[in-house]
Design a protein around this motif. Structure first.
Motif, PDB file in Angstrom:
ATOM      1  N   GLY A 178      15.769 -44.843  99.406  1.00 56.95           N
ATOM      2  CA  GLY A 178      15.076 -44.347 100.579  1.00 56.95           C
ATOM      3  C   GLY A 178      14.211 -45.409 101.232  1.00 56.95           C
ATOM      4  O   GLY A 178      14.066 -46.511 100.743  1.00 56.95           O
ATOM      5  N   GLU A 179      13.620 -45.050 102.362  1.00 56.39           N
ATOM      6  CA  GLU A 179      12.855 -45.982 103.163  1.00 56.39           C
ATOM      7  C   GLU A 179      11.611 -46.501 102.462  1.00 56.39           C
ATOM      8  O   GLU A 179      11.154 -47.605 102.728  1.00 56.39           O
ATOM      9  CB  GLU A 179      12.447 -45.346 104.480  1.00 56.39           C
ATOM     10  N   GLN A 180      11.048 -45.717 101.545  1.00 55.03           N
ATOM     11  CA  GLN A 180       9.815 -46.155 100.889  1.00 55.03           C
ATOM     12  C   GLN A 180      10.042 -47.453 100.110  1.00 55.03           C
ATOM     13  O   GLN A 180       9.170 -48.291 100.031  1.00 55.03           O
ATOM     14  CB  GLN A 180       9.293 -45.073  99.938  1.00 55.03           C
ATOM     15  N   ARG A 181      11.233 -47.639  99.561  1.00 56.46           N
ATOM     16  CA  ARG A 181      11.478 -48.819  98.742  1.00 56.46           C
ATOM     17  C   ARG A 181      11.966 -50.020  99.547  1.00 56.46           C
ATOM     18  O   ARG A 181      11.519 -51.124  99.333  1.00 56.46           O
ATOM     19  CB  ARG A 181      12.518 -48.526  97.646  1.00 56.46           C
ATOM     20  N   ARG A 241      -4.499 -53.701  90.156  1.00 54.47           N
ATOM     21  CA  ARG A 241      -3.329 -53.873  89.303  1.00 54.47           C
ATOM     22  C   ARG A 241      -3.224 -52.650  88.418  1.00 54.47           C
ATOM     23  O   ARG A 241      -4.205 -52.246  87.802  1.00 54.47           O
ATOM     24  CB  ARG A 241      -3.464 -55.113  88.428  1.00 54.47           C
ATOM     25  N   LYS A 242      -2.037 -52.053  88.365  1.00 58.55           N
ATOM     26  CA  LYS A 242      -1.835 -50.931  87.453  1.00 58.55           C
ATOM     27  C   LYS A 242      -0.483 -51.073  86.787  1.00 58.55           C
ATOM     28  O   LYS A 242       0.449 -51.621  87.365  1.00 58.55           O
ATOM     29  CB  LYS A 242      -1.994 -49.583  88.154  1.00 58.55           C
ATOM     30  N   GLU A 243      -0.415 -50.584  85.570  1.00 58.18           N
ATOM     31  CA  GLU A 243       0.807 -50.696  84.778  1.00 58.18           C
ATOM     32  C   GLU A 243       1.155 -49.341  84.185  1.00 58.18           C
ATOM     33  O   GLU A 243       0.390 -48.786  83.401  1.00 58.18           O
ATOM     34  CB  GLU A 243       0.609 -51.725  83.657  1.00 58.18           C
ATOM     35  N   GLN A 244       2.288 -48.782  84.604  1.00 60.53           N
ATOM     36  CA  GLN A 244       2.769 -47.498  84.104  1.00 60.53           C
ATOM     37  C   GLN A 244       1.735 -46.394  84.324  1.00 60.53           C
ATOM     38  O   GLN A 244       1.538 -45.536  83.459  1.00 60.53           O
ATOM     39  CB  GLN A 244       3.135 -47.602  82.610  1.00 60.53           C
ATOM     40  N   VAL A 245       1.066 -46.411  85.471  1.00 59.06           N
ATOM     41  CA  VAL A 245       0.065 -45.402  85.798  1.00 59.06           C
ATOM     42  C   VAL A 245       0.436 -44.780  87.141  1.00 59.06           C
ATOM     43  O   VAL A 245       0.702 -45.498  88.111  1.00 59.06           O
ATOM     44  CB  VAL A 245      -1.359 -46.009  85.889  1.00 59.06           C
ATOM     45  N   GLU A 246       0.449 -43.466  87.196  1.00 52.24           N
ATOM     46  CA  GLU A 246       0.762 -42.743  88.429  1.00 52.24           C
ATOM     47  C   GLU A 246      -0.347 -43.004  89.452  1.00 52.24           C
ATOM     48  O   GLU A 246      -1.516 -43.148  89.103  1.00 52.24           O
ATOM     49  CB  GLU A 246       0.891 -41.246  88.104  1.00 52.24           C
ATOM     50  N   HIS A 247       0.006 -43.071  90.715  1.00 49.47           N
ATOM     51  CA  HIS A 247      -0.915 -43.455  91.788  1.00 49.47           C
ATOM     52  C   HIS A 247      -2.185 -42.599  91.809  1.00 49.47           C
ATOM     53  O   HIS A 247      -3.300 -43.120  91.805  1.00 49.47           O
ATOM     54  CB  HIS A 247      -0.182 -43.358  93.136  1.00 49.47           C
ATOM     55  N   GLN A 248      -2.032 -41.280  91.869  1.00 49.62           N
ATOM     56  CA  GLN A 248      -3.199 -40.407  91.980  1.00 49.62           C
ATOM     57  C   GLN A 248      -4.079 -40.489  90.734  1.00 49.62           C
ATOM     58  O   GLN A 248      -5.303 -40.445  90.831  1.00 49.62           O
ATOM     59  CB  GLN A 248      -2.769 -38.956  92.244  1.00 49.62           C
ATOM     60  N   GLN A 272     -12.207 -40.558  98.392  1.00 56.93           N
ATOM     61  CA  GLN A 272     -12.046 -40.962  99.786  1.00 56.93           C
ATOM     62  C   GLN A 272     -12.653 -42.341 100.055  1.00 56.93           C
ATOM     63  O   GLN A 272     -12.365 -42.962 101.071  1.00 56.93           O
ATOM     64  CB  GLN A 272     -12.676 -39.932 100.732  1.00 56.93           C
ATOM     65  N   ASP A 273     -13.510 -42.835  99.150  1.00 53.68           N
ATOM     66  CA  ASP A 273     -14.110 -44.159  99.312  1.00 53.68           C
ATOM     67  C   ASP A 273     -13.156 -45.273  98.893  1.00 53.68           C
ATOM     68  O   ASP A 273     -13.451 -46.448  99.100  1.00 53.68           O
ATOM     69  CB  ASP A 273     -15.402 -44.270  98.497  1.00 53.68           C
ATOM     70  N   ILE A 274     -12.033 -44.914  98.288  1.00 53.75           N
ATOM     71  CA  ILE A 274     -11.053 -45.892  97.811  1.00 53.75           C
ATOM     72  C   ILE A 274      -9.924 -45.955  98.832  1.00 53.75           C
ATOM     73  O   ILE A 274      -9.214 -44.983  99.046  1.00 53.75           O
ATOM     74  CB  ILE A 274     -10.519 -45.485  96.423  1.00 53.75           C
ATOM     75  N   GLY A 275      -9.800 -47.099  99.481  1.00 52.50           N
ATOM     76  CA  GLY A 275      -8.788 -47.255 100.523  1.00 52.50           C
ATOM     77  C   GLY A 275      -7.578 -48.018 100.026  1.00 52.50           C
ATOM     78  O   GLY A 275      -7.704 -49.135  99.515  1.00 52.50           O
ATOM     79  N   LEU A 276      -6.407 -47.411 100.167  1.00 56.22           N
ATOM     80  CA  LEU A 276      -5.145 -48.028  99.770  1.00 56.22           C
ATOM     81  C   LEU A 276      -4.145 -47.849 100.909  1.00 56.22           C
ATOM     82  O   LEU A 276      -4.115 -46.807 101.548  1.00 56.22           O
ATOM     83  CB  LEU A 276      -4.602 -47.373  98.496  1.00 56.22           C
ATOM     84  N   ALA A 277      -3.312 -48.848 101.141  1.00 57.44           N
ATOM     85  CA  ALA A 277      -2.365 -48.786 102.255  1.00 57.44           C
ATOM     86  C   ALA A 277      -1.119 -47.971 101.929  1.00 57.44           C
ATOM     87  O   ALA A 277      -0.438 -47.512 102.823  1.00 57.44           O
ATOM     88  CB  ALA A 277      -1.958 -50.192 102.675  1.00 57.44           C
ATOM     89  N   GLY A 278      -0.828 -47.802 100.648  1.00 58.92           N
ATOM     90  CA  GLY A 278       0.383 -47.059 100.284  1.00 58.92           C
ATOM     91  C   GLY A 278       0.370 -46.654  98.832  1.00 58.92           C
ATOM     92  O   GLY A 278      -0.539 -46.971  98.080  1.00 58.92           O
ATOM     93  N   ILE A 279       1.417 -45.948  98.449  1.00 60.90           N
ATOM     94  CA  ILE A 279       1.575 -45.453  97.080  1.00 60.90           C
ATOM     95  C   ILE A 279       2.543 -46.368  96.353  1.00 60.90           C
ATOM     96  O   ILE A 279       3.615 -46.683  96.874  1.00 60.90           O
ATOM     97  CB  ILE A 279       2.110 -44.008  97.091  1.00 60.90           C
ATOM     98  N   LYS A 280       2.181 -46.779  95.160  1.00 59.36           N
ATOM     99  CA  LYS A 280       3.047 -47.642  94.353  1.00 59.36           C
ATOM    100  C   LYS A 280       3.676 -46.828  93.227  1.00 59.36           C
ATOM    101  O   LYS A 280       3.156 -45.805  92.800  1.00 59.36           O
ATOM    102  CB  LYS A 280       2.251 -48.816  93.771  1.00 59.36           C
ATOM    103  N   ASP A 281       4.798 -47.326  92.744  1.00 63.94           N
ATOM    104  CA  ASP A 281       5.540 -46.639  91.688  1.00 63.94           C
ATOM    105  C   ASP A 281       4.743 -46.550  90.389  1.00 63.94           C
ATOM    106  O   ASP A 281       3.914 -47.404  90.092  1.00 63.94           O
ATOM    107  CB  ASP A 281       6.842 -47.376  91.383  1.00 63.94           C
ATOM    108  N   MET A 282       5.061 -45.531  89.594  1.00 64.21           N
ATOM    109  CA  MET A 282       4.458 -45.411  88.273  1.00 64.21           C
ATOM    110  C   MET A 282       5.174 -46.307  87.273  1.00 64.21           C
ATOM    111  O   MET A 282       4.544 -46.975  86.469  1.00 64.21           O
ATOM    112  CB  MET A 282       4.525 -43.958  87.793  1.00 64.21           C
ATOM    113  N   GLN A 283       6.488 -46.327  87.314  1.00 67.23           N
ATOM    114  CA  GLN A 283       7.274 -47.052  86.321  1.00 67.23           C
ATOM    115  C   GLN A 283       7.371 -48.530  86.678  1.00 67.23           C
ATOM    116  O   GLN A 283       8.460 -49.063  86.880  1.00 67.23           O
ATOM    117  CB  GLN A 283       8.669 -46.433  86.200  1.00 67.23           C
TER     118      GLN A 283
END
Length: 197
Positions: A187-190, A49-56, A71-82
């Motif tokens: 766009g397609e990401q959303r 869970r993240k709130e107002q935090v950029e993915h990287q 590289q040990d942290i596996g995520l399926a996609g990038i979530k929005d910052m806002q």
């Protein structure tokens, strides 16, 4: 007035990626030992869970808190910052107790790991995503009201002003989206590509 619109998407074409994958020889402590190469990968599966935090930035904070490689942290996609976002996460070669302790280091960074489960031979990678679920909350809505007036020479003048949005207007707009859809400005990401949304 607060209104919530829930939008659900899924992409069946990616369902095969949901299945567990076998990966051997990963983080092999002893390259000369054939027994080590046959061992399975252990990981912790959890919810990030993240709130107002950029993915990287979130990945960097988690890596520091766990004292591991990004590289040990596996995520399926990038979530929005806002936004307040939730997504599944795998932590390679990290046990549940270590992941739980990492939350203390993440306190104050608006990042939290929860719902821990030990998994074997399963690691998330970018693209291992079946779909997204969005809950959009709209607050303090205003709508544009157009007014016309005539000048002294008879010309029509348009004026616009914002006024509070009433429930009947919202109901009409939601009905319109249900019947006709909406233009995908994001766009397609959303909201996915044509034919899958």
């Amino acid at each position: 007035t607060t209104t919530a619109i829930m939008v659900h998407w899924s992409n069946k074409a990616l369902s095969s990626l949901q299945k567990k994958r076998k990966r051997k020889n990963d983080y092999d402590a002893d390259a000369n030992s054939s027994n080590k190469a046959d061992e399975s990968i252990t990981a912790t599966f959890c919810v990030l869970r993240k709130e107002q935090v950029e993915h990287q930035a979130a990945v960097q904070h988690i890596a520091r808190a766990l004292k591991c490689n990004q590289q040990d942290i596996g995520l399926a996609g990038i979530k929005d910052m806002q936004a307040i976002t939730y997504q599944f996460c795998t932590l390679r070669s990290i046990n549940i107790q270590r992941a739980e302790r990492a939350n203390h280091a993440l306190t104050g960074k608006r990042i939290e790991l929860s719902r821990f489960e030990e998994v074997y031979d399963f690691l998330l990678n970018r693209g291992n995503l079946i779909g997204n679920r969005f809950e959009v909350v709209l607050r303090n809505l205003k709508r544009i009201e157009r007014m016309t007036s005539k000048t002294e020479n008879g010309a029509t003048v348009w004026k616009e002003r914002t006024i509070p949005c009433v429930a009947s207007h919202l109901d009409a707009m939601v009905k319109r989206v249900r019947e006709f859809g909406f233009v995908n400005f994001y766009g397609e990401q959303r909201v996915g590509d044509a034919g899958h949304s």
